[in-house]
Structure formats: C-alpha cells, structure tokens
Design a protein around this motif. Structure first.
Motif, PDB file in Angstrom:
ATOM      1  N   PRO A  10       1.080  -1.176   0.421  1.00  0.00           N
ATOM      2  CA  PRO A  10       0.418  -0.147  -0.390  1.00  0.00           C
ATOM      3  C   PRO A  10       0.838   1.186   0.120  1.00  0.00           C
ATOM      4  CG  PRO A  10      -0.042  -1.102   2.205  1.00  0.00           C
ATOM      5  CD  PRO A  10       1.209  -1.675   1.480  1.00  0.00           C
ATOM      6  N   SER A  79      -6.007   2.464   8.108  1.00  0.00           N
ATOM      7  CA  SER A  79      -5.973   1.280   7.104  1.00  0.00           C
ATOM      8  C   SER A  79      -7.063   0.915   6.825  1.00  0.00           C
ATOM      9  CB  SER A  79      -5.168   0.278   7.608  1.00  0.00           C
ATOM     10  OG  SER A  79      -5.864  -0.317   8.136  1.00  0.00           O
ATOM     11  N   VAL A  81      -9.927  -0.374   4.244  1.00  0.00           N
ATOM     12  CA  VAL A  81      -9.690  -1.024   2.652  1.00  0.00           C
ATOM     13  C   VAL A  81      -9.935   0.687   1.405  1.00  0.00           C
ATOM     14  CG1 VAL A  81      -9.856  -2.462   1.000  1.00  0.00           C
ATOM     15  CG2 VAL A  81      -9.874  -3.730   2.887  1.00  0.00           C
ATOM     16  N   ASP A  82     -11.214   0.851   2.153  1.00  0.00           N
ATOM     17  CA  ASP A  82     -11.524   1.347   0.900  1.00  0.00           C
ATOM     18  C   ASP A  82     -11.601   3.193   1.694  1.00  0.00           C
ATOM     19  OD1 ASP A  82     -13.479   1.280   3.745  1.00  0.00           O
ATOM     20  OD2 ASP A  82     -14.827   0.946   2.303  1.00  0.00           O
ATOM     21  N   ARG A  83     -10.689   3.705   2.326  1.00  0.00           N
ATOM     22  CA  ARG A  83     -10.556   4.736   2.729  1.00  0.00           C
ATOM     23  C   ARG A  83     -10.498   5.770   1.661  1.00  0.00           C
ATOM     24  NH1 ARG A  83      -6.050   7.505   4.334  1.00  0.00           N
ATOM     25  NH2 ARG A  83      -7.258   9.099   5.320  1.00  0.00           N
ATOM     26  N   ARG A  88      -5.123   1.396  -2.313  1.00  0.00           N
ATOM     27  CA  ARG A  88      -5.011   0.975  -0.791  1.00  0.00           C
ATOM     28  C   ARG A  88      -3.949   2.269  -0.326  1.00  0.00           C
ATOM     29  NH1 ARG A  88      -5.577  -0.101   3.248  1.00  0.00           N
ATOM     30  NH2 ARG A  88      -5.584  -2.572   4.392  1.00  0.00           N
TER      31      ARG A  88
END
Length: 142
Positions: A10, A79, A81-83, A88
């Motif tokens: 990420p 963290s 996943v869809d922030r 990522r």
C-alpha cells in the motif's frame, strides 16, 4: 543486496489535525484535485521514500498551508481498505497545536486553507471526520 517482494504494497500517507485551543478551531484545506476536489480535508499527503511519517505530516502541512510546526504527536494509523478511492492507502494521523493568528495560505494541492470551529466543521473527505473524532477522544481537548 536488493530485495524484492511478490506482495502488493500500500501507499503510506500522513494527515495532521492542527488545533487552536484558544479558539477551539481546526485547520482544514479545501482539496484542489480529485478525489474529493472542492471538499474540505485535513492537511496531509503521501510519504516520500526518505522520510518518516511525522516528517511527512510536518512537510505536507507547510506545503499546503504555509504553517510551520516543530513537532507533531501521533494519533493513530488508519487502514480501512476503502478509505481512499485511488487505491490502498494507509495513513498515519498526527495532531499539532497552532494559533489561528498565525499566517496561513493555501498552496500546492490545496485550493484554500481555513480555520473552522470544532463544533461547526464541514463535511470532510476520506475518513477525516473519524480521525478528528479519535484525536479528541484520545486527548484532553474533547
């Protein structure tokens, strides 16, 4: 010896909640670019390969608002996943104290920079509302 990994990695960013306790205000930037162009957000951005997360927060704050702080205090890491819709991204969030009397000016990828009362914040991009909430629940500011 060089190392390579077969695992995806990420991106890492840093965001900073800048608070003025004398006015109960938070410094926000208005995003110039997508995602969330025109929306308000915490100052922050992507980490360079040669810097630590706290240095990223201090650098991005200066680049986007002109505000210089000597130190920041870590709030936590985010963290989900869809922030971030770009992909990522894990962010390390920090807090700093400053005064609304200090000069600020939007620059870099910020269209505007402005102080907002804590009890009257606009809708925020990404998960920045959660970061601010966590900042106040973990400090004596709330």
């Amino acid at each position: 010896m060089s190392y390579t990994y077969d695992y995806p990695r990420p991106a890492v960013s840093a965001d900073v909640v800048v608070f003025d306790s004398s006015t109960d205000s938070i410094l926000l930037i208005q995003r110039k670019k997508d995602p969330f162009a025109g929306s308000w957000a915490l100052p922050g951005g992507f980490m360079e390969m040669d810097e630590a997360a706290d240095a990223t927060a201090i650098r991005e704050l200066k680049e986007e608002t002109g505000l210089v702080v000597a130190q920041v205090e870590q709030i936590g890491a985010y963290s989900a996943v869809d922030r971030d819709p770009r992909g990522r991204v894990v962010t390390v969030a920090f807090m700093a104290e400053a005064s609304t009397s200090e000069s600020i000016a939007a620059a870099d990828d910020a269209a505007d920079a402005k102080w907002f009362p804590v009890d009257d914040l606009p809708e925020l991009a990404f998960d920045h509302s959660q970061i601010i909430s966590d900042c106040f629940s973990k400090s004596d500011k709330g």
